[in-house]
Design a protein around this motif. Structure first.
Motif, mmCIF file in Angstrom:
data_model
loop_
_atom_site.group_PDB
_atom_site.id
_atom_site.type_symbol
_atom_site.label_atom_id
_atom_site.label_comp_id
_atom_site.label_asym_id
_atom_site.label_seq_id
_atom_site.Cartn_x
_atom_site.Cartn_y
_atom_site.Cartn_z
ATOM 1 N N ASP A 128 0.808 -1.223 0.000
ATOM 2 C CA ASP A 128 0.000 0.000 0.000
ATOM 3 C C ASP A 128 0.839 1.270 0.000
ATOM 4 O O ASP A 128 0.331 2.358 0.228
ATOM 5 N N ALA A 152 -6.723 -4.566 -2.138
ATOM 6 C CA ALA A 152 -5.829 -3.773 -1.280
ATOM 7 C C ALA A 152 -5.307 -2.546 -2.031
ATOM 8 O O ALA A 152 -5.255 -1.445 -1.486
ATOM 9 N N LYS A 157 -8.061 0.036 -2.438
ATOM 10 C CA LYS A 157 -8.288 0.748 -1.180
ATOM 11 C C LYS A 157 -7.200 1.787 -0.946
ATOM 12 O O LYS A 157 -7.473 2.930 -0.611
ATOM 13 N N ALA A 158 -5.939 1.369 -1.154
ATOM 14 C CA ALA A 158 -4.830 2.270 -0.866
ATOM 15 C C ALA A 158 -4.834 3.465 -1.810
ATOM 16 O O ALA A 158 -4.520 4.580 -1.403
ATOM 17 N N SER A 159 -5.165 3.235 -3.079
ATOM 18 C CA SER A 159 -5.090 4.332 -4.040
ATOM 19 C C SER A 159 -6.361 5.176 -4.024
ATOM 20 O O SER A 159 -6.383 6.257 -4.587
ATOM 21 N N GLY A 160 -7.406 4.662 -3.415
ATOM 22 C CA GLY A 160 -8.665 5.381 -3.414
ATOM 23 C C GLY A 160 -9.331 5.381 -4.783
ATOM 24 O O GLY A 160 -10.194 6.218 -5.050
#
Lengths: 307, 443, 294
Positions: B273, B294, B297-300
């Motif tokens: 992430d 994952a 989620k991390a990059s939006g």
């Protein structure tokens, strides 16, 4: 030399007689001896035995004689790890100790807020091997890191300090120097142990602060300087956690932060070659032993004991 | 040093010798394989049995897995499962140590990297012989990842495929259309990547460099009729193909399709992430399909999975295969193999476990569970499940797991990729050194 | 022994101008404060990160925050299978045992090495140094086998008993160096007053090596509190996990990690060590210098 002659009044008398205190001594040593024989020696000898075997942790060790050691001769990555480790030891230990001593001496003088500074200077050492360090270091020395943001406006070219093989080791030296808290605390404790009467005697003789530093503080602190030097060298040779955490266990980029113990760990646990790792460990022990012995021999000429 | 008085020396030497013998004996005794596992058997019903179960992962996985354990224990009141968890690196150190001391957990979450390392040395049970473990609902392609030497040593716990993850937002910012991944070639990939970098003008790049893991090289080799490792546990990639792999990578870097070598080298070891895809700097990056969630989620961003390009422009020839994201293994020295098999069976085949785990360990390999679970997945996990389903018809033959000593290949390839990108080694030299080093590691 | 504090600073005899004497402390403070900022940055950064929503930590470098959230602390506390309190208590138990063990056993061994005259002294001293030199990674497997045969796996015993038996040779060596700095006249004076070896140790050496004991306490606390490897290996049941083992269980390099919770709990775990340091450092000051021995 009158300040030193004040020391002469204490003298370095031989302990009375040559009587031995064997019974008392071995009683005091009992816990340590128990630990040595029950906990320490066994595993050490086991690892020495394993150094002469092929041991993959899962199957029983096979005796291979000197094979692990001859393999070490032609292992280029091992030679590289020795180079990395020696560079690290020779550069970071003197700098770290000098910084620690300097700050200990400054903080030992009644600077106002000394307790505050002392705590603040120790803080980085508290972070220890925390995972946070790895992330922090990337935030500072990464391609978009704080350092680059500070120096690019000044006209310097930024770079990926951590990810460039030519500078990655440097960032670990900085990390080690930055956690100078432990030797600093030991220096501080040592400074506090110097009896005030020596300084009084010196000031009666009219010695200035520099003179007092070099003729009282330094000589009386030598046992502690010596301790820090010996231990920091051992510690730096065994340096593992910081490189492991910062490089994500790879010793990268391109093996540029592959410390000896990191490579040893990689062989033992990563490559299931515990025999070879044990051989490496005993070779390291010899190297550290030589450095420590040299330190002890040299100490006869510069370390001053009050006994 | 003062010489030691004669009288005291022999006893001390004897003590030390004894200690050495004792240690060596302990090592030998605990390392002997198979050994004393026959004793209990544990078939006497009603008697309580305790299993130890190890896994690595993050806090979400710990909680979900504990729920699965609780529900298993409710159904099997006389089997107690003690969960032990930790983070990746520490997990393997601990597993190696406990195996060495004959103290291994009964059920082990295993990775492809170490599967043969443990199995070939007799530390894992052949699951084909395990009583009460049903693999009927598994496709052969998914079982194949844990199968070798005629035995099944790891049961696939989640299906993975090697893919390119694309960030539509970065494509849009560059004004470039997302390519058709069923027909694209490496030339298309290079052209598109360079175009994105050019249009982003320093704010981002078209693609991450490949060569950060063994899968990219394996896919490259498979598309060219070779493979990273052969069935019989040898290195299967030739020097020419390897040199070509690196020459092409350098060309990508020269055209600025990929970021600077410093960026790439930092990206290689960054946690998932924190890498360039997660921070929105890259339009495309190589990744495993189960990491889509994952990364999203991390990059939006809602990221998208693409098939890897091929030489011929045919998706069926891009070398794709199903890999196990991780495996369930049972220790060969488990005192309760039957109960352990029962538990693994529960993890793999029960609807209750499936509904709790969802796609946390990758797309469920049991086809029934997969069908039942798919509607409940989060969008990104549903997308990776759909991707796995979509490429099912295009798969090449399963890729053999790395042989003993091959678990290190990822670190080795990262090192040579760094050397090549920084211009410290030519592609040909790197290829030769890589081959020499891998051959030295394989046992 | 009086406990009157003697002034450390001695009237300067060097001719110094009044201006310099006023400017110098100010300069010292400026330099120290600048250094303090550099040292503090990481901790501030960590605290700030612990207050940020998880995925913002890596997209926003620096330490400026727009919206602070304390939910990381709430989430982090209960993120694992046990509440974080459990890990803190486990760590506290291990640390306490280790400190007591190190203080008692290391000071005894150090006294013997520094002051007593016995057969084989140099030999044992050399052996002690050698035990510091072997990297832990190759002894951990044999040691694990040893403790596992003793049935000590998943207890705190493998973490505490070795300290009771002075296996931390670092501290033995540290104390030896400190004791050797204590004037022998003081031992002799006590001996004349009728003290035996034990009396000298208890009445003279121990009180005079308070800085060394404080150092040992502080370091044992911090190093045990942060020690990951042995606690990871020996503690298997999550109910027995200590703080460092629990903290790493947040991290999954191959999937997403709850970085916010991780940082929040890292900050929480820093508090006890920092307090230990704050309290412990008071005792660093109580050396001979302040006990006013003449």
């Amino acid at each position: 030399m009158s300040a030193l002659s004040a020391l002469g009044t204490l003298g370095r008398k031989k302990p009375p007689g040559q009587k031995k205190d064997n019974v008392a001594a071995y009683l005091f040593l009992t816990p340590w001896l128990l630990g040595l024989f029950v906990i320490t020696i066994g595993p050490m000898i086991a690892s020495l035995y394993l150094a002469f075997t092929d041991y993959n942790l899962i199957q029983a060790p096979q005796w291979t004689g000197l094979e692990n050691f001859t393999r070490m001769l032609s292992d280029e990555r091992l030679h590289n790890s020795l180079k990395v480790t020696f560079t690290y030891v020779l550069v970071s230990v003197p700098i770290q100790l000098a910084v620690a001593l300097l700050l200990a001496v400054v903080l030992d003088r009644g600077v106002r807020g000394m307790a505050f500074y002392r705590s603040v200077f120790y803080l980085p050492s508290l972070l220890g091997s925390s995972v946070a360090i790895a992330i922090l270091w990337k935030q500072i020395f990464g391609t978009d890191g704080l350092l680059n943001q500070l120096i690019t406006p000044l006209g310097f070219a930024g770079k990926g300090w951590i990810s460039d093989p030519s500078t990655a080791l440097g960032t670990l030296v900085v990390l080690n120097v930055w956690t100078f808290g432990a030797p600093m605390v030991i220096f501080l404790a040592g400074l506090r142990q110097i009896p005030a009467m020596y300084y009084e005697a010196a000031s009666v003789d009219g010695a200035g602060p520099l003179r007092r530093f070099f003729s009282i503080t330094m000589p009386l602190l030598t046992p502690i300087i010596f301790f820090n030097l010996v231990l920091q060298i051992i510690h730096a040779f065994q340096s593992f956690t910081q490189a492991f955490v910062v490089s994500g266990g790879t010793g990268g980029p391109s093996d540029s932060t592959m410390f000896y113990t990191l490579y040893l760990y990689d062989r033992g646990f990563g490559n299931f070659d515990m025999g070879y790792a044990s051989a490496m460990a005993w070779f390291l022990l010899v190297i550290i032993g030589v450095f420590t012995a040299a330190n002890f021999v040299a100490s006869k000429y510069w370390v001053f004991y009050d006994d | 040093m003062r010489p030691l008085p004669r009288l005291t020396a022999p006893p001390r030497r004897r003590v030390r010798a004894l200690a050495a013998v004792a240690m060596a004996a302990a090592l030998l005794a605990t390392s002997a394989c198979g050994g004393d596992s026959g004793g209990g058997g544990g078939d006497s019903a009603g008697e309580e049995v305790t299993l130890r179960f190890n896994w690595w992962g993050s806090d979400t996985r710990h909680k979900i897995t504990q729920q699965v354990i609780d529900s298993f224990q409710k159904e099997n009141p006389n089997i107690k499962v003690k969960g032990e968890f930790g983070e990746w690196a520490g997990y393997w150190d601990k597993l190696a140590t406990t195996v060495a001391a004959n103290d291994a957990p009964d059920v082990i979450q295993m990775d492809e990297k170490y599967l043969r390392e443990y199995a070939d040395r007799g530390a894992l049970l052949d699951l084909k012989k395990a009583e009460g473990l049903d693999t009927a609902k598994f496709e052969p392609d998914t079982l194949g990842a844990g199968e070798f030497d005629g035995g099944l040593y790891g049961l696939n716990a989640g299906i993975n495929a090697f893919t390119i993850v694309a960030n539509p937002a970065v494509f849009k910012a560059a004004g470039v259309a997302i390519p058709d991944d069923t027909t694209w070639t490496w030339d298309d990939y290079a052209r598109i990547s360079a175009e994105i970098s050019r249009k982003l003008n320093g704010k981002g790049w078209g693609t991450a460099a490949y060569g950060a893991n063994d899968a990219s090289l394996n896919m490259w080799a498979r598309q060219r009729g070779e493979s990273l490792f052969t069935e019989d546990g040898k290195l299967g990639v030739s020097k020419d193909k390897l040199a070509e792999f690196y020459t092409n990578l350098l060309a990508l870097q020269a055209s600025k399709a990929t970021p600077s070598p410093e960026f790439t080298s930092q990206d290689m070891t960054a946690p998932l992430d924190q890498n360039g895809m997660a921070t929105g700097k890259l339009a495309m990056a190589f990744s495993w399909s189960n990491q889509l969630n994952a990364l999203s989620k991390a990059s939006g961003q809602q990221l998208k999975l693409l098939r890897l390009p091929s030489v011929t422009g045919k998706a069926s020839e891009n070398g794709a295969y199903y890999k196990g994201s991780m495996f369930w293994s049972i220790s060969s020295r488990s005192k309760h193999p039957k109960e352990a098999a029962k538990f693994v069976n529960y993890l793999a085949n029960s609807a209750a476990a499936g509904n709790l785990l969802l796609a946390e360990r990758g797309v469920p390999p049991n086809t029934e569970i997969r069908a039942a679970v798919t509607p409940k997945l989060q969008p990104a996990d549903a997308a990776s499940a759909a991707f796995i389903q979509a490429i099912a018809k295009e798969l090449g033959k399963p890729s053999p797991p790395p042989p003993v000593g091959g678990g290190q290949v990822e670190k080795i390839i990262q090192r040579y990729t760094t050397e090549v990108l920084f211009g410290r080694l030519s592609p040909a030299d790197a290829a030769q050194k890589f081959i020499d080093e891998i051959n030295g590691e394989l046992k | 022994m009086t406990t009157e504090t003697l002034p450390r600073s001695v009237p300067a005899t060097r001719a110094t101008t009044p201006v310099w004497r006023r400017v110098r402390p100010a300069l010292t403070h400026v330099a120290l404060a600048a250094a303090a900022v550099v040292m503090l940055y990481p901790v501030i950064w960590m605290v700030v990160s612990s207050l940020r929503p998880g995925n913002e930590i890596f997209r926003e470098p620096g330490i400026l925050v727009r919206d602070l959230r304390i939910e990381n602390y709430r989430l982090g506390w209960n993120a694992l299978t046990e509440p974080f309190t459990r890990y803190l208590l486990n760590s506290a138990a291990v640390v306490l045992g280790a400190i007591v063990g190190n203080l008692v056993s290391c000071s005894m061994a150090a006294y013997a090495f520094a002051r007593l005259n016995f057969t084989g002294k140099k030999f044992w001293f050399a052996i002690m140094l050698v035990t510091i030199m072997l990297p832990i990674h190759v002894v951990i497997v044999p040691q694990y086998i040893l403790f596992s045969q003793a049935g000590w796996i998943n207890t705190f015993l493998p973490l505490i008993v070795p300290k009771l038996l002075a296996t931390d040779a670092f501290f033995v060596f540290l104390m030896v160096q400190f004791i050797r700095g204590i004037p022998r006249e003081l031992d002799e004076a006590a001996r004349i007053d009728g003290c035996g070896k034990g009396g000298v140790f208890l009445r003279v050496i121990l009180p005079l090596m308070v800085p060394a004991l404080a150092t040992t306490t502080i370091f044992t606390f911090i190093w045990t509190w942060n020690d990951f490897f042995s606690q990871l290996i020996y503690l298997t049941d999550p109910k027995m996990y200590t703080v460092p083992v629990a903290l790493r269980a947040f991290v999954d390099a191959t999937a997403s990690t709850s970085w916010g919770s991780l940082f929040a709990m890292s900050v929480v775990s820093l508090v006890p060590v920092f307090l230990a340091f704050l309290l412990g450092q008071r005792f660093l000051i109580k050396g001979i210098a302040t006990t006013g021995i003449k």
